[in-house]
Scaffold this active site. Structure first.
Site, PDB file in Angstrom:
ATOM      1  CB  ILE A 102       3.873 -39.681  49.976  1.00  0.00           C
ATOM      2  CG1 ILE A 102       2.416 -39.885  50.425  1.00  0.00           C
ATOM      3  CG2 ILE A 102       4.817 -40.595  50.756  1.00  0.00           C
ATOM      4  CD1 ILE A 102       2.134 -39.509  51.848  1.00  0.00           C
ATOM      5  CB  THR A 159      -1.303 -34.906  45.735  1.00  0.00           C
ATOM      6  OG1 THR A 159      -0.408 -35.925  46.189  1.00  0.00           O
ATOM      7  CG2 THR A 159      -1.338 -33.782  46.759  1.00  0.00           C
ATOM      8  CB  ILE A 204     -10.326 -34.587  55.726  1.00  0.00           C
ATOM      9  CG1 ILE A 204     -11.655 -33.961  55.317  1.00  0.00           C
ATOM     10  CG2 ILE A 204     -10.387 -35.040  57.185  1.00  0.00           C
ATOM     11  CD1 ILE A 204     -12.179 -32.934  56.281  1.00  0.00           C
ATOM     12  CG  HIS A 230      -9.045 -38.430  57.906  1.00  0.00           C
ATOM     13  ND1 HIS A 230     -10.417 -38.327  57.950  1.00  0.00           N
ATOM     14  CD2 HIS A 230      -8.717 -38.486  56.588  1.00  0.00           C
ATOM     15  CE1 HIS A 230     -10.901 -38.341  56.722  1.00  0.00           C
ATOM     16  NE2 HIS A 230      -9.890 -38.426  55.866  1.00  0.00           N
ATOM     17  CB  ILE A 249       0.280 -43.462  50.589  1.00  0.00           C
ATOM     18  CG1 ILE A 249       1.639 -44.155  50.750  1.00  0.00           C
ATOM     19  CG2 ILE A 249       0.044 -42.441  51.705  1.00  0.00           C
ATOM     20  CD1 ILE A 249       1.838 -44.880  52.057  1.00  0.00           C
ATOM     21  CB  CYS A 306      -9.427 -14.997  38.452  1.00  0.00           C
ATOM     22  SG  CYS A 306     -10.700 -16.020  39.226  1.00  0.00           S
ATOM     23  CB  CYS A 352      -9.978 -16.053  34.366  1.00  0.00           C
ATOM     24  SG  CYS A 352     -10.251 -17.597  35.274  1.00  0.00           S
TER      25      CYS A 352
END
Length: 601
Positions: free
Chosen positions: A101, A130, A136, A138, A445, A510, A556
């Site tokens: 945000i 976050t 998703i 939405h 949020i 990796c 790794c």
């Protein structure tokens, strides 16, 4: 306060008093400008939550400050951090919080001729709410009618194609396929004749969903009553499907990848970042915020945007603007390997009516990186830092989603949990503070925050204009960003060319995700360009997907730490997972012997 506001407060007081009757006079309350302040004691944390949520559901309540005590409540207290009085900047706007945000708002503000600072206590972008999200985007159809978050989700979803294209971020509109099965309305199943129950599932439920889509403006929603068509779209779903709802606007992103891209673009357009900068207080003149006091110094500003996620209520209280309490809600997610992608291509969920309280119920979804996720759960917890996982959470997810795709045989790679910053209104709070000038709340949020984020940023811009901030479009704003090269996504000819130019492209660090040394070094350089001072393993991981493969870093991690150590000129043992306190070692080899720890036992 005007007459209308006083009447509204009286009406809220009357409704709240009725809600609280059942709590034996142990809870007191006050109402001020539609904000309810709760005090007293509850018998348990569950009762504390129940009181807050019931009061928050009263029509007209714009915030609940829940200071009710409960047995076993941990004493509140902030970590002792010394404030610095040095002036470290002078800005028009300071944004607190570099999650999705805060980053989205920073990028939106970078389009204008103003000075913007983005502040976060963590060493890097997206290290709070976050980073633990199912990604998703939405549609908005999943949300209840009449909420701010619902409107912003629909608007934000529509902005993602252009946003992802400009920033070079991976975004796919995979679409949602929501199954209606014989389990969808358990309370009616045994009360209606089976033929009538099936009729309702096949015709009434899809009609209601489609009508809601029309009201909200969610495009493309259609009912599928042919089982063959459902199976053609998703061959592995359960056999007791009666009908399905297809929602084409559902999408997926990697939330941390998007947040990083937003900050990179914002910095390129003039935004300054202050990482590892903890907000400790505010300077005010005539009840207006004019400065942010931090551990690094004071940042003078005309206005503050509080996008501090789980700690938005704490930051608001520091400013004298506490208008809500954040209560943490944990979500556990199961992450499966890339071979699981053969089982689905949409976001797949079962419709459940009535919906479980305070959650959309989770889903099975692919990720843009090619994995599959199950979840999340929605469990109330008392600690904002509680990201633990439990056997009960895992069993809950398996019990729920194993019925949706019974033949699913994916390999479980990781179990993790994130915490959502829920308010007692169960809605976003985006508005200027009621009693302090120069302070804007962007709080509560939780989901669908990522989908709504672009629309939230636009809304904040409008609020700033109303608050008197002059926003002149920047003529040289650069909307696009050069995306990071991903070696494993390049054609063989391009890989060969890169290796010929720089052998570090041929040094695979990796093996699971085929990430090269050159990508790790590029990630480090990009972190430095946006102002990251402490290069962390998580920071490199979120930019390259190193340590995200089947081995989860077993092979790794040390190699990446060695590159960070060499490239940043720090001791290997000082390389940290996510900043101070998470270093991978305690000192050089035999340091314990050298300091005498072994002798003292």
């Amino acid at each position: 306060m005007n007459v209308v506001a006083r009447l509204k407060d009286r009406w809220i007081s009357w409704r709240v008093s009725r809600v609280l009757k059942r709590y034996l006079d142990s809870v007191r309350f006050q109402v001020r400008d539609s904000i309810v302040f709760l005090h007293g004691s509850a018998q348990s944390y569950e009762e504390f939550l129940d009181i807050g949520l019931k009061v928050g559901s009263v029509r007209g309540v714009e915030g609940v400050v829940n200071e009710v005590e409960w047995p076993g409540k941990a004493p509140e207290g902030r970590r002792e951090v010394a404030a610095s009085k040095a002036l470290i900047g002078d800005y028009d706007v300071v944004i607190i919080g570099a999650g999705i945000i805060g980053s989205m708002i920073a990028r939106e503000l970078s389009k204008y001729e103003i000075r913007v600072a983005l502040v976060d206590k963590n060493p890097d972008v997206a290290m709070g709410v976050t980073k633990a999200n199912n990604g998703i985007i939405h549609s908005g159809l999943e949300e209840p009618l009449g909420k701010i978050k619902t409107k912003l989700c629909v608007r934000g979803n529509a902005m993602y194609d252009e946003l992802a294209r400009e920033l070079g971020v991976r975004f796919k509109r995979i679409g949602g396929l929501w199954l209606i099965t014989l389990r969808s309305m358990p309370k009616l199943k045994d009360k209606l004749p089976m033929s009538l129950y099936v009729f309702m599932l096949k015709y009434v439920v899809p009609l209601i969903v489609k009508m809601k889509a029309m009201v909200l403006g969610v495009p493309g929603v259609r009912a599928i009553r042919s089982i063959d068509e459902v199976k053609r779209l998703e061959p592995h779903v359960c056999d007791d499907v009666v009908a399905a709802i297809q929602v084409p606007t559902v999408g997926i992103v990697e939330p941390y990848e998007l947040a990083i891209a937003l900050v990179e673009n914002a910095v390129e357009n003039g935004v300054d970042t202050f990482f590892e900068t903890e907000v400790l207080g505010f300077e005010k003149e005539d009840n207006k915020v004019v400065g942010v006091i931090t551990n690094r110094g004071i940042i003078r500003t005309k206005i503050v945007i509080n996008a501090a996620g789980l700690y938005a209520d704490v930051i608001a209280e520091l400013a004298g603007a506490k208008e809500y309490t954040i209560h943490p809600r944990k979500g556990t997610i199961l992450l499966f390997d890339k071979r699981s992608m053969k089982y689905l291509s949409h976001e797949v969920a079962e419709i459940e009516l009535p919906r479980p309280p305070r959650t959309k119920g989770g889903a099975i979804n692919p990720t843009v990186s090619g994995n599959v996720m199950w979840g999340p759960t929605a469990i109330e917890v008392s600690s904002k830092e509680d990201t633990s996982t439990s056997r009960e959470d895992v069993e809950l997810l398996i019990d729920k989603f194993a019925k949706t795709i019974p033949s699913f045989k994916g390999k479980l790679m990781r179990i993790f949990a994130g915490v959502r910053p829920a308010t007692f209104n169960e809605d976003f709070i985006i508005r200027p503070a009621k009693w302090v000038k120069g302070f804007i709340h962007v709080a509560g949020i939780q989901s669908p925050g990522i989908a709504a984020a672009p629309a939230i940023a636009k809304l904040v811009i409008n609020i700033l204009r109303h608050e008197g901030i002059r926003l002149v479009p920047k003529k040289n704003f650069k909307a696009t960003r050069e995306p990071e090269l991903r070696f494993n996504e390049l054609p063989a000819e391009k890989q060969d060319e890169l290796i010929r130019r720089n052998p570090e492209w041929g040094n695979v660090v990796c093996q699971c995700e085929l990430v090269t040394e050159a990508e790790v070094i590029n990630a480090i350089e990009r972190m430095k360009r946006i102002g990251v001072k402490t290069i962390t393993l998580d920071g490199v991981k979120f930019r390259t997907r190193i340590m995200m493969g089947n081995c989860q870093g077993s092979f790794c991690r040390l190699r990446v730490a060695s590159i960070i150590s060499r490239h940043c000129g720090i001791d290997l043992w000082k390389v940290s997972l996510r900043g101070g306190g998470s270093e991978i070692g305690v000192g050089d080899v035999k340091v314990l012997l050298q300091t005498g720890v072994s002798k003292s036992g």
